[in-house]
Scaffold this active site. Sequence first.
Site, PDB file in Angstrom:
ATOM      1  N   ASP A 406      50.788  47.899  36.107  1.00  0.00           N
ATOM      2  CA  ASP A 406      49.711  46.906  36.213  1.00  0.00           C
ATOM      3  C   ASP A 406      50.180  45.606  35.553  1.00  0.00           C
ATOM      4  OD1 ASP A 406      47.159  45.841  36.619  1.00  0.00           O
ATOM      5  OD2 ASP A 406      46.336  46.732  34.787  1.00  0.00           O
ATOM      6  N   GLU A 409      52.296  40.622  37.487  1.00  0.00           N
ATOM      7  CA  GLU A 409      52.448  39.408  38.330  1.00  0.00           C
ATOM      8  C   GLU A 409      53.484  38.444  37.737  1.00  0.00           C
ATOM      9  OE1 GLU A 409      49.465  40.784  37.489  1.00  0.00           O
ATOM     10  OE2 GLU A 409      49.410  41.775  39.429  1.00  0.00           O
ATOM     11  N   ASP A 480      41.930  44.339  41.642  1.00  0.00           N
ATOM     12  CA  ASP A 480      40.537  44.365  41.189  1.00  0.00           C
ATOM     13  C   ASP A 480      39.550  43.865  42.241  1.00  0.00           C
ATOM     14  OD1 ASP A 480      41.689  45.308  38.936  1.00  0.00           O
ATOM     15  OD2 ASP A 480      41.411  43.480  37.764  1.00  0.00           O
TER      16      ASP A 480
HETATM   17  O1  MIG Z   1      42.804  43.302  32.610  1.00  0.00           O
HETATM   18  O2  MIG Z   1      44.155  48.459  32.630  1.00  0.00           O
HETATM   19  O3  MIG Z   1      43.828  46.002  38.052  1.00  0.00           O
HETATM   20  O4  MIG Z   1      43.046  48.646  37.705  1.00  0.00           O
HETATM   21  O5  MIG Z   1      41.944  49.350  35.222  1.00  0.00           O
HETATM   22  C1  MIG Z   1      42.496  44.493  33.233  1.00  0.00           C
HETATM   23  C2  MIG Z   1      42.876  47.985  32.845  1.00  0.00           C
HETATM   24  C3  MIG Z   1      43.753  45.311  33.307  1.00  0.00           C
HETATM   25  C4  MIG Z   1      43.641  45.631  35.694  1.00  0.00           C
HETATM   26  C5  MIG Z   1      43.867  46.618  36.777  1.00  0.00           C
HETATM   27  C6  MIG Z   1      42.845  47.712  36.683  1.00  0.00           C
HETATM   28  C7  MIG Z   1      42.948  48.371  35.330  1.00  0.00           C
HETATM   29  C8  MIG Z   1      42.761  47.346  34.224  1.00  0.00           C
HETATM   30  N1  MIG Z   1      43.736  46.268  34.374  1.00  0.00           N
END
Ligand code: MIG
Length: 748
Positions: A406, A409, A480
């Site tokens: 996650d 980017e 998200d």
């Molecule tokens: O700022 O890890 O897209 O699936 O549950 C949020 C917490 C960070 C974004 C991800 C989401 C995940 C969440 N993350």
Amino acid sequence: MFGKLLDYKVKGQEVQLYFEHKEAKIEVLSNKIIRVFAAYQGEGVNSCAIEEEKKEACHVEVAREGEALVIRTDAVMIQVWDGFFVDFYDARGRLLSKQYRGERTPLCVIPDSLRAFMEQEGHTFDIGDGRDYKIQQVRELEDGDCIYGLGDKTGVLNKRYYEYEMWNTDNPDPHEDHFKALYKSIPFFITLKKNACYGIFFDNHNKTYFDMGKESEDYYVFGSEGGNLEFYFFAGDNMKEIIAEYTSLTGRMPLPQLWTLGYHQSRWGYETEEEIRYIAENLRSHDIPCDSIHFDIDYMDGYRVFTWNKETYKDSKQALADLTAMGFKPVAIIDPGVKKEDGYYVYDEGRENGYFATDAEGNEYVNTVWPGESVFPDFGRKEVRDWWGKKHQFLLDQGVRGVWNDMNEPASFNGPLPDDVVFYDEDRRADHAEMHNVYGHNMAKATYEGLKELDKRRPFVITRACYSGSQKYAVGWTGDNQSLWTHLRLAVVQLCNCGMSGFPFIGTDIGGFGSDTTKELLTRWVQVGCFSPLFRNHCAKGRASQEPWVFDEETLRIYRKFVKLRYRLLPYFYDVCRETALTGIPMIRPLVLEYEKDENVRNLNDEFMVGDHLLVAPVLEQGQRKKLVYLPEGVWYDYWTKEQIMGGGYHIADAPLDGCPLYVKQGVILPMYQEMDYVSEKKDEVLFLEAYGANTRYVHYQDNGEDFGFEAGEYNEYEFQVEDGQLKTSMLHEGYTRYGRIELKKIY
Ligand code: MIG
């Protein structure tokens, strides 16, 4: 800017072009794949998407014909003109793509003074304003041209008339149609013309811009301020061929472990060992088949990657072992940000070896993410990837079976990183502006390679950010989304366009991540999820729970029905996966990929296919209990009633809350499992076959679903034929234990 074409030199399949002001190159990679190149940054820029030499020997002819230099292969004719204008025709001389020579005609030009004034009131401007980029292609559009691909973008399936950017973006606002970018950058698209098609891959991982005919009916534009002019042109008889070529170049999704196609339960966050156990027990006690529970950031100790929280988990290894004994495969999240803290082993190791990105002056670059002040591994370097890959031993020792990447980017709590943060492209010093779009790609690659070496199973990596070629390393989810009906509609488009972009294994958060779902929305979403490659329910912290049992009996019953359907269909999904692994043709397809000659499906946003024999027409509207379904030519069966329907038109399907219109194309023998709680439980006991049609044939693939034994021949390939009510089975390949029993269940 190029000036007149003065001279050219042919070197094998490469044509070096000498223009008055600049050199350029056209390289024939195969009959149908042509590389167009002009250096702006230098020849040494590394393609992150294409990792091996891909040239195939083929016949190339080069000749001056009047004003043009003409390059011919057996499949395409390329004309190169003064000014480095390049036009593509097929071998019969039919136009595929012509560079646009006219003046650009901006849609709207607003004087700066007025713009500033209007912006004060909150207006924003994102209309094609005729801006020229340093590197740019303006190519003609013809009447009726449709455009597909470009990775995960919002809006509709056909990208013509819309404008996008490639800049991996984490934007928590509801993803709306006008968003130019989300988390993924795949600068590849296919143009479907009235009677032909072609593809273009702009292999430039700087920020790139795509105006696909918003500015003008007559042309589209793509460009960038960085990198080189480097694009690949693909010719082909149909769009499937274009995708096969694009993925032959950038790589294909490897065959996944079978269980990854099962159901996954997730949420941010199950905070403690007790909570995770509670979820596992409820899945089983409510009879919801499930193969995986995902561990979001809360499992870590203070969000430090490669640690496990000892306060909220009495004994994490034991907890995971217990889940494993129940048939669950734990998947754990890993973010790129490493907490900046002396004494924390990951930080210490990385700092000692200089593995983290620096600012322009060479100081460790620090930004804020979940662990607080954090540093960012420089995944563009092999040494860093190797180190990071090996770190996963920690997770494997805990009992983790898949890794979820996650925030890659990369995202931060302060928006995008500054452009001048130093990141390397292998051994070459580059910067964030250049490496941003491949950060997630390189992280996924590090993770995949690490797991492959350490675990020996087929790695299961999920990534949020990606670039062209990431399909070799990771599957993805669309980030998200929110519990909105518009986002359920968007899900179908996202699944289809990721597939059209060579990134086939994708899913959306079922129920929606942000906002609070309703039982009806969740119910309709699981009906789409059931047919999505990644089948995962996930939800944000602070939002209403959306596990299948939190609403009423009816919701639970319908949810269960669709999860069970998915498990019964797993052998079909796995066969489709194998096709994807071999050819690049996506598992989930918009109808236009199967029926591109049919004008009615070119803008169809609310139906899709799984493989070439299952058509799904999900309900995407609140309150709707009938659905207008378009069925292309051929004979179809309503999956639920087994009624035969002639395609080639629209029909109104009943779609009660517990029904998702589903059609099977005549000619398939649908392979099905018996019911099961999870994949490894009883996958090889029995295979049922449902034959749709009197005379049918189907090739089915079976292996252990887990490791790489199939590469050494440990698999079975069955050819099933049903003729006059009799099943004939022959083995096209035999290298694995056969099913205990194969049963022809029904012929329709
Ligand atoms: O700022 O890890 O897209 O699936 O549950 C949020 C917490 C960070 C974004 C991800 C989401 C995940 C969440 N993350």
